[in-house]
Scaffold this motif. Structure first.
Motif, PDB file in Angstrom:
ATOM      1  N   ASP A   1      -8.317 116.988   7.400  1.00 26.89           N
ATOM      2  CA  ASP A   1      -7.439 116.067   8.127  1.00 26.89           C
ATOM      3  C   ASP A   1      -7.916 114.622   7.983  1.00 26.89           C
ATOM      4  N   THR A   2      -9.223 114.434   7.947  1.00 28.79           N
ATOM      5  CA  THR A   2      -9.764 113.079   7.766  1.00 28.79           C
ATOM      6  C   THR A   2      -9.375 112.528   6.400  1.00 28.79           C
ATOM      7  N   LEU A   3      -9.508 113.345   5.367  1.00 23.35           N
ATOM      8  CA  LEU A   3      -9.097 112.915   4.029  1.00 23.35           C
ATOM      9  C   LEU A   3      -7.624 112.512   4.021  1.00 23.35           C
ATOM     10  N   MET A   4      -6.777 113.286   4.693  1.00 19.17           N
ATOM     11  CA  MET A   4      -5.354 112.965   4.743  1.00 19.17           C
ATOM     12  C   MET A   4      -5.113 111.648   5.479  1.00 19.17           C
ATOM     13  N   MET A   5      -5.843 111.397   6.559  1.00 21.30           N
ATOM     14  CA  MET A   5      -5.683 110.148   7.297  1.00 21.30           C
ATOM     15  C   MET A   5      -6.111 108.953   6.450  1.00 21.30           C
ATOM     16  N   LEU A   6      -7.162 109.130   5.673  1.00 22.43           N
ATOM     17  CA  LEU A   6      -7.583 108.069   4.758  1.00 22.43           C
ATOM     18  C   LEU A   6      -6.497 107.815   3.711  1.00 22.43           C
ATOM     19  N   ALA A   7      -5.957 108.886   3.173  1.00 21.37           N
ATOM     20  CA  ALA A   7      -4.959 108.760   2.112  1.00 21.37           C
ATOM     21  C   ALA A   7      -3.654 108.147   2.631  1.00 21.37           C
ATOM     22  N   GLU A   8      -3.347 108.388   3.907  1.00 20.76           N
ATOM     23  CA  GLU A   8      -2.122 107.847   4.491  1.00 20.76           C
ATOM     24  C   GLU A   8      -2.325 106.466   5.104  1.00 20.76           C
ATOM     25  N   GLY A   9      -3.541 105.952   5.078  1.00 20.78           N
ATOM     26  CA  GLY A   9      -3.817 104.634   5.634  1.00 20.78           C
ATOM     27  C   GLY A   9      -3.972 104.622   7.144  1.00 20.78           C
ATOM     28  N   GLU A  10      -4.033 105.799   7.772  1.00 22.64           N
ATOM     29  CA  GLU A  10      -4.230 105.851   9.215  1.00 22.64           C
ATOM     30  C   GLU A  10      -5.665 105.518   9.597  1.00 22.64           C
ATOM     31  N   LEU A  11      -6.574 105.773   8.697  1.00 21.98           N
ATOM     32  CA  LEU A  11      -7.989 105.392   8.834  1.00 21.98           C
ATOM     33  C   LEU A  11      -8.333 104.462   7.674  1.00 21.98           C
ATOM     34  N   ASP A  12      -8.889 103.309   7.992  1.00 24.25           N
ATOM     35  CA  ASP A  12      -9.274 102.369   6.931  1.00 24.25           C
ATOM     36  C   ASP A  12     -10.739 101.972   7.121  1.00 24.25           C
ATOM     37  N   PRO A  13     -11.665 102.624   6.412  1.00 24.36           N
ATOM     38  CA  PRO A  13     -13.083 102.363   6.597  1.00 24.36           C
ATOM     39  C   PRO A  13     -13.626 101.190   5.787  1.00 24.36           C
ATOM     40  N   ARG A  14     -12.744 100.451   5.123  1.00 29.45           N
ATOM     41  CA  ARG A  14     -13.240  99.391   4.243  1.00 29.45           C
ATOM     42  C   ARG A  14     -14.053  98.311   4.967  1.00 29.45           C
ATOM     43  N   PRO A  15     -13.799  98.019   6.260  1.00 36.18           N
ATOM     44  CA  PRO A  15     -14.678  97.052   6.931  1.00 36.18           C
ATOM     45  C   PRO A  15     -16.148  97.472   6.967  1.00 36.18           C
ATOM     46  N   MET A  48     -14.994 124.551  -0.819  1.00 30.18           N
ATOM     47  CA  MET A  48     -15.193 123.396   0.053  1.00 30.18           C
ATOM     48  C   MET A  48     -14.632 122.110  -0.556  1.00 30.18           C
ATOM     49  N   MET A  49     -14.007 122.212  -1.719  1.00 25.92           N
ATOM     50  CA  MET A  49     -13.559 121.041  -2.477  1.00 25.92           C
ATOM     51  C   MET A  49     -12.076 120.760  -2.228  1.00 25.92           C
ATOM     52  N   LEU A  50     -11.744 119.476  -2.163  1.00 26.93           N
ATOM     53  CA  LEU A  50     -10.366 119.037  -1.971  1.00 26.93           C
ATOM     54  C   LEU A  50     -10.025 117.950  -2.975  1.00 26.93           C
ATOM     55  N   ALA A  51      -8.858 118.049  -3.573  1.00 27.25           N
ATOM     56  CA  ALA A  51      -8.389 116.983  -4.453  1.00 27.25           C
ATOM     57  C   ALA A  51      -8.067 115.742  -3.634  1.00 27.25           C
ATOM     58  N   VAL A  52      -8.391 114.578  -4.161  1.00 28.31           N
ATOM     59  CA  VAL A  52      -8.124 113.308  -3.477  1.00 28.31           C
ATOM     60  C   VAL A  52      -6.654 112.933  -3.696  1.00 28.31           C
ATOM     61  N   PRO A  53      -5.868 112.794  -2.632  1.00 21.38           N
ATOM     62  CA  PRO A  53      -4.427 112.539  -2.792  1.00 21.38           C
ATOM     63  C   PRO A  53      -4.077 111.052  -2.799  1.00 21.38           C
ATOM     64  N   ASN A  54      -2.857 110.772  -3.184  1.00 23.37           N
ATOM     65  CA  ASN A  54      -2.243 109.441  -3.048  1.00 23.37           C
ATOM     66  C   ASN A  54      -2.973 108.329  -3.783  1.00 23.37           C
ATOM     67  N   PRO A  75      -7.498 120.748 -11.813  1.00 22.98           N
ATOM     68  CA  PRO A  75      -7.801 120.468 -13.222  1.00 22.98           C
ATOM     69  C   PRO A  75      -9.055 119.621 -13.409  1.00 22.98           C
ATOM     70  N   THR A  76      -9.712 119.826 -14.531  1.00 19.90           N
ATOM     71  CA  THR A  76     -10.869 119.017 -14.899  1.00 19.90           C
ATOM     72  C   THR A  76     -10.472 117.542 -14.954  1.00 19.90           C
ATOM     73  N   GLY A  77     -11.339 116.701 -14.420  1.00 19.78           N
ATOM     74  CA  GLY A  77     -11.083 115.266 -14.396  1.00 19.78           C
ATOM     75  C   GLY A  77     -10.444 114.774 -13.123  1.00 19.78           C
ATOM     76  N   THR A  78      -9.990 115.682 -12.277  1.00 12.94           N
ATOM     77  CA  THR A  78      -9.331 115.297 -11.028  1.00 12.94           C
ATOM     78  C   THR A  78     -10.351 114.731 -10.041  1.00 12.94           C
ATOM     79  N   PRO A  79     -10.037 113.612  -9.375  1.00 13.58           N
ATOM     80  CA  PRO A  79     -10.935 113.106  -8.334  1.00 13.58           C
ATOM     81  C   PRO A  79     -10.914 114.017  -7.113  1.00 13.58           C
ATOM     82  N   VAL A  80     -12.089 114.297  -6.582  1.00  5.09           N
ATOM     83  CA  VAL A  80     -12.217 115.241  -5.467  1.00  5.09           C
ATOM     84  C   VAL A  80     -13.295 114.771  -4.493  1.00  5.09           C
ATOM     85  N   VAL A  81     -13.270 115.392  -3.317  1.00  3.79           N
ATOM     86  CA  VAL A  81     -14.380 115.311  -2.364  1.00  3.79           C
ATOM     87  C   VAL A  81     -14.721 116.737  -1.970  1.00  3.79           C
ATOM     88  N   ALA A  82     -15.851 116.926  -1.319  1.00  3.00           N
ATOM     89  CA  ALA A  82     -16.244 118.279  -0.929  1.00  3.00           C
ATOM     90  C   ALA A  82     -17.151 118.236   0.282  1.00  3.00           C
TER      91      ALA A  82
END
Length: 385
Positions: A333-347, A130-136, A90-97
């Motif tokens: 898979d990287t997006l899913m790991m970010l969304a699940e907190g398995e990867l935390d790039p904030r540092p 090539m687009m994926l909705a941002v989960p969680n 849907p329009t307005g949904t946050p995504v990456v691509a």
């Protein structure tokens, strides 16, 4: 829309027409866009990259005399679909691509082609497939790092590093830090990181490195013997002879046992080394200093010519691998790991600027102790990160 254009190495905020999505494309409102090290290099060296790309059969890489909009690490929101698009998100949904779009003449690399302006702008065109909705509810700034984290994840997978292997990361810029995060997400127990910069060494520790080395004071390969690595040729010879002698004592042919061991993965212990610097001479120094049988994964992008002595790599039986990008599955898979907190790039995230601050951000990123990953927020008024 407003965008940052790079032409003849000058960065300037300009007004451009709003982009129109073509068949199977989607227009995104940019939320965040990361400044990649490749963008820093492209500012002054994109012509050399274009020449190399042409040798591989890709003729649509950008040139320094063209008004290019960089930016391939972006997150956004769906704004408008082009013709023949499915419109399932849907329009307005946050995504990456993934930063690839199909134009009338072929596939273009977003942010590195005149035909595919990137995310240093208020809007960007993406390929719907090539687009994926941002989960969680993943924050848009973290989601924007899906692309560079996918690069790191691909490198770690290509390295075939096991949880009990020793991983050595040479260079702790954003690429090296991403590799450290990916290694720890994979469960690798011992990660050694090496960098001359105190600031980057501190970030390496925050990203999970178990041992952090200043190469001016010590070698990241030190202690290899204690880890079971073969560090001298004589030790390799002794390993061959002693293994043969031990197998001779068994009641079956030694070659059967040796062959079975090979099928089960028995081999000399060795580190997996990730070269994340991309400066001439680094590969040669790694080959000279690394233990025998080491696997070296080259992640850093050295655009200029480099050299090393093949005979040294042969004598040590170095496994040298080069990596580029990632697959669509690795990106997902990287997006899913970010969304699940398995990867935390904030540092890695050390600053944010608006479009007017991109030039200053490029300057700041030249100091390894000042910044690591700077994100662009097109709606921000910040002129320094």
């Amino acid at each position: 829309m407003r965008a940052v254009v790079c032409q003849h190495a000058d960065l300037e905020v300009v007004d451009l027409p709003d982009p129109t999505p073509g068949a199977g494309q989607v227009r995104l409102t940019v939320e965040r866009c990361g400044i990649c090290g490749s963008d820093l290099h492209a500012r002054h060296g994109i012509d050399a990259w274009a020449d190399m790309a042409a040798k591989t059969g890709y003729e649509r890489f950008g040139r320094s005399d063209q008004p290019l909009v960089f930016g391939h690490e972006f997150s956004g929101r769906v704004a408008e679909y082009g013709p023949k698009a499915k419109g399932s998100i849907p329009t307005g949904t946050p995504v990456v691509a993934l930063p690839l779009v199909r134009g009338t003449e072929g596939i273009d690399a977003v942010g590195l082609s005149l035909h595919a302006p990137g995310g240093y702008a208020e809007q960007v065109i993406a390929q719907e497939s090539m687009m994926l909705a941002v989960p969680n509810g993943l924050p848009t700034d973290v989601a924007a790092l899906t692309e560079p984290m996918a690069v790191a994840w691909h490198a770690v997978r290509r390295g075939e590093v096991g949880k009990r292997d020793v991983a050595i990361v040479i260079g702790c810029g954003p690429v090296g830090l991403g590799v450290i995060l990916a290694l720890k997400a994979k469960g690798v127990k011992t990660v050694v990181a090496s960098d001359f910069s105190p600031g980057r060494r501190a970030l390496a520790t925050r990203c999970g490195a178990d041992v952090v080395i200043d190469p001016a004071e010590g070698s990241p390969f030190a202690g290899g013997e204690q880890r079971g690595h073969v560090v001298e040729a004589e030790a390799a010879f002794e390993l061959a002879v002693s293994t043969r002698e031990k197998l001779e004592r068994l009641p079956v042919g030694w070659w059967h046992v040796w062959r079975l061991g090979e099928k089960l993965g028995a081999k000399p212990k060795h580190p997996v080394i990730f070269e994340c610097v991309g400066v001439p001479g680094v590969i040669e120094s790694i080959i000279d200093e690394a233990p025998l049988f080491s696997r070296v994964v080259v992640v850093g992008v050295c655009v200029g010519e480099d050299r090393f002595t093949p005979a040294m790599a042969i004598n040590k039986e170095i496994d040298l691998r080069f990596v580029l990008g990632y697959t669509p599955l690795e990106f997902r898979d990287t997006l899913m790991m970010l969304a699940e907190g398995e990867l935390d790039p904030r540092p890695l995230m050390t600053g944010t600027v608006g479009l007017a601050g991109v030039d200053a951000a490029f300057t700041a990123l030249g100091d390894p102790d000042a910044q690591a990953k700077v994100l662009i927020d097109p709606r921000s008024d910040a002129v320094t990160p």
